[in-house]
Design a protein around this motif. Sequence first.
Motif, PDB file in Angstrom:
ATOM      1  N   PRO A  78      -3.506 -15.516 -16.821  1.00  0.00           N
ATOM      2  CA  PRO A  78      -2.605 -15.092 -15.743  1.00  0.00           C
ATOM      3  C   PRO A  78      -2.505 -13.580 -15.620  1.00  0.00           C
ATOM      4  CG  PRO A  78      -1.347 -15.717 -17.668  1.00  0.00           C
ATOM      5  CD  PRO A  78      -2.784 -16.057 -17.976  1.00  0.00           C
ATOM      6  N   ASN A  79      -2.271 -13.109 -14.383  1.00  0.00           N
ATOM      7  CA  ASN A  79      -2.035 -11.684 -14.168  1.00  0.00           C
ATOM      8  C   ASN A  79      -0.590 -11.316 -14.481  1.00  0.00           C
ATOM      9  OD1 ASN A  79      -4.674 -11.054 -13.195  1.00  0.00           O
ATOM     10  ND2 ASN A  79      -4.143 -12.009 -11.240  1.00  0.00           N
ATOM     11  N   GLN A  80       0.311 -12.228 -14.201  1.00  0.00           N
ATOM     12  CA  GLN A  80       1.715 -12.042 -14.504  1.00  0.00           C
ATOM     13  C   GLN A  80       2.250 -13.289 -15.198  1.00  0.00           C
ATOM     14  OE1 GLN A  80       3.528 -11.101 -10.649  1.00  0.00           O
ATOM     15  NE2 GLN A  80       3.721  -8.969 -11.283  1.00  0.00           N
ATOM     16  N   ILE A  81       3.288 -13.106 -15.996  1.00  0.00           N
ATOM     17  CA  ILE A  81       3.926 -14.225 -16.689  1.00  0.00           C
ATOM     18  C   ILE A  81       5.439 -14.067 -16.579  1.00  0.00           C
ATOM     19  CG2 ILE A  81       4.286 -15.401 -18.891  1.00  0.00           C
ATOM     20  CD1 ILE A  81       1.511 -14.417 -19.740  1.00  0.00           C
ATOM     21  N   ALA A  82       6.091 -15.048 -16.002  1.00  0.00           N
ATOM     22  CA  ALA A  82       7.546 -15.063 -15.945  1.00  0.00           C
ATOM     23  C   ALA A  82       8.059 -15.699 -17.229  1.00  0.00           C
ATOM     24  CB  ALA A  82       8.028 -15.847 -14.730  1.00  0.00           C
ATOM     25  N   ALA A  99      10.405 -20.805 -21.919  1.00  0.00           N
ATOM     26  CA  ALA A  99       9.306 -21.182 -21.035  1.00  0.00           C
ATOM     27  C   ALA A  99       8.607 -19.941 -20.507  1.00  0.00           C
ATOM     28  CB  ALA A  99       9.814 -22.032 -19.868  1.00  0.00           C
ATOM     29  N   ALA A 100       7.285 -20.039 -20.388  1.00  0.00           N
ATOM     30  CA  ALA A 100       6.466 -19.005 -19.762  1.00  0.00           C
ATOM     31  C   ALA A 100       5.718 -19.656 -18.615  1.00  0.00           C
ATOM     32  CB  ALA A 100       5.489 -18.410 -20.769  1.00  0.00           C
ATOM     33  N   ALA A 101       5.780 -19.032 -17.435  1.00  0.00           N
ATOM     34  CA  ALA A 101       5.142 -19.607 -16.250  1.00  0.00           C
ATOM     35  C   ALA A 101       4.298 -18.561 -15.543  1.00  0.00           C
ATOM     36  CB  ALA A 101       6.195 -20.157 -15.285  1.00  0.00           C
ATOM     37  N   ASP A 102       3.251 -19.023 -14.885  1.00  0.00           N
ATOM     38  CA  ASP A 102       2.393 -18.172 -14.069  1.00  0.00           C
ATOM     39  C   ASP A 102       2.972 -18.178 -12.652  1.00  0.00           C
ATOM     40  OD1 ASP A 102       0.471 -17.052 -12.430  1.00  0.00           O
ATOM     41  OD2 ASP A 102      -1.216 -18.065 -13.382  1.00  0.00           O
ATOM     42  N   PRO A 103       3.522 -17.055 -12.167  1.00  0.00           N
ATOM     43  CA  PRO A 103       4.130 -17.042 -10.834  1.00  0.00           C
ATOM     44  C   PRO A 103       3.148 -17.370  -9.715  1.00  0.00           C
ATOM     45  CG  PRO A 103       4.778 -15.105 -12.091  1.00  0.00           C
ATOM     46  CD  PRO A 103       3.665 -15.763 -12.851  1.00  0.00           C
ATOM     47  N   GLU A 104       1.878 -17.043  -9.908  1.00  0.00           N
ATOM     48  CA  GLU A 104       0.891 -17.279  -8.850  1.00  0.00           C
ATOM     49  C   GLU A 104       0.565 -18.755  -8.698  1.00  0.00           C
ATOM     50  OE1 GLU A 104      -3.654 -15.941  -7.556  1.00  0.00           O
ATOM     51  OE2 GLU A 104      -2.666 -15.008  -9.269  1.00  0.00           O
ATOM     52  N   GLU A 136      -3.163 -10.705 -22.996  1.00  0.00           N
ATOM     53  CA  GLU A 136      -3.093  -9.298 -23.397  1.00  0.00           C
ATOM     54  C   GLU A 136      -2.975  -8.358 -22.205  1.00  0.00           C
ATOM     55  OE1 GLU A 136      -2.672  -8.738 -26.578  1.00  0.00           O
ATOM     56  OE2 GLU A 136      -2.915 -10.894 -26.854  1.00  0.00           O
ATOM     57  N   ASN A 137      -3.595  -8.702 -21.085  1.00  0.00           N
ATOM     58  CA  ASN A 137      -3.568  -7.828 -19.915  1.00  0.00           C
ATOM     59  C   ASN A 137      -2.540  -8.255 -18.880  1.00  0.00           C
ATOM     60  OD1 ASN A 137      -5.719  -6.210 -20.906  1.00  0.00           O
ATOM     61  ND2 ASN A 137      -7.204  -7.754 -20.191  1.00  0.00           N
ATOM     62  N   ALA A 138      -1.782  -9.271 -19.197  1.00  0.00           N
ATOM     63  CA  ALA A 138      -0.783  -9.773 -18.251  1.00  0.00           C
ATOM     64  C   ALA A 138       0.471  -8.908 -18.279  1.00  0.00           C
ATOM     65  CB  ALA A 138      -0.423 -11.215 -18.586  1.00  0.00           C
ATOM     66  N   GLU A 139       1.177  -8.895 -17.170  1.00  0.00           N
ATOM     67  CA  GLU A 139       2.464  -8.223 -17.085  1.00  0.00           C
ATOM     68  C   GLU A 139       3.554  -9.283 -17.153  1.00  0.00           C
ATOM     69  OE1 GLU A 139       4.332  -4.841 -14.252  1.00  0.00           O
ATOM     70  OE2 GLU A 139       3.810  -6.712 -13.228  1.00  0.00           O
ATOM     71  N   PHE A 140       4.458  -9.147 -18.123  1.00  0.00           N
ATOM     72  CA  PHE A 140       5.545 -10.105 -18.289  1.00  0.00           C
ATOM     73  C   PHE A 140       6.740  -9.686 -17.434  1.00  0.00           C
ATOM     74  CE2 PHE A 140       2.929 -11.106 -21.824  1.00  0.00           C
ATOM     75  CZ  PHE A 140       3.239 -12.402 -22.214  1.00  0.00           C
TER      76      PHE A 140
END
Length: 211
Positions: A78-82, A99-104, A136-140
């Motif tokens: 994922p690019n971002q993780i909520a 919980a961790a979710a992929d917003p996309e 590693e490259n995702a933005e939380f």
Amino acid sequence: MAEIARLTGHREWIDLDFVEREQTPEPAMALGIQSHVADLSLSNTVELLGCLGVQRSRKAIHDWVQKADLQPESGKEPNQIALDETVIRINDQQYWLYAAADPESKQLLHVRLFATTTTALTEIFLNELRQKHEVENAEFLVDGAQHLQTALQRAGLRFQTRRHGNRNAVERIFRELKRRTSSFSNCFSHVEPKTAENWLQTFARWHNAPN
């Protein structure tokens, strides 16, 4: 059992490799697992299967869900993780669902249940998330909870505080989860925490499945 096979809905996400000497036809078991996790109480799932000529108990359906041991699939990038947490009650005791979710994609990446919420437990959650996905490259995206931010800093992961926008993805999932569990008053009764966590992980797998 041809009637069961004609029922619509994707159930390929349900792995029945745990089946050994189970007498129930696999299509009926898959329907039972899907129906209970998605919308029906155990009693209503028993009634549904009974209408299809499959007589099974509440315990049998409960055991199918537990034995299947389903979880969100690994290997996402994922690019971002909520990242968020919410309260779940088990036998009148308060637990915290991380919980961790992929917003996309709106998919759940990882879920865990803890007896409390601390920086150390958040670090455990993040370590497990790292083992399952490339993050590693995702933005939380997090809210103002200090323990979430501290754990991300210690892990060397990028994050930003955001109360709206893409971070709402995980909050929408929490709302759906609580709508689903309203059939048992947002509370798991007469079960162990691990049993409740197993159901929640199965819910995550169902949530991610194609409709």
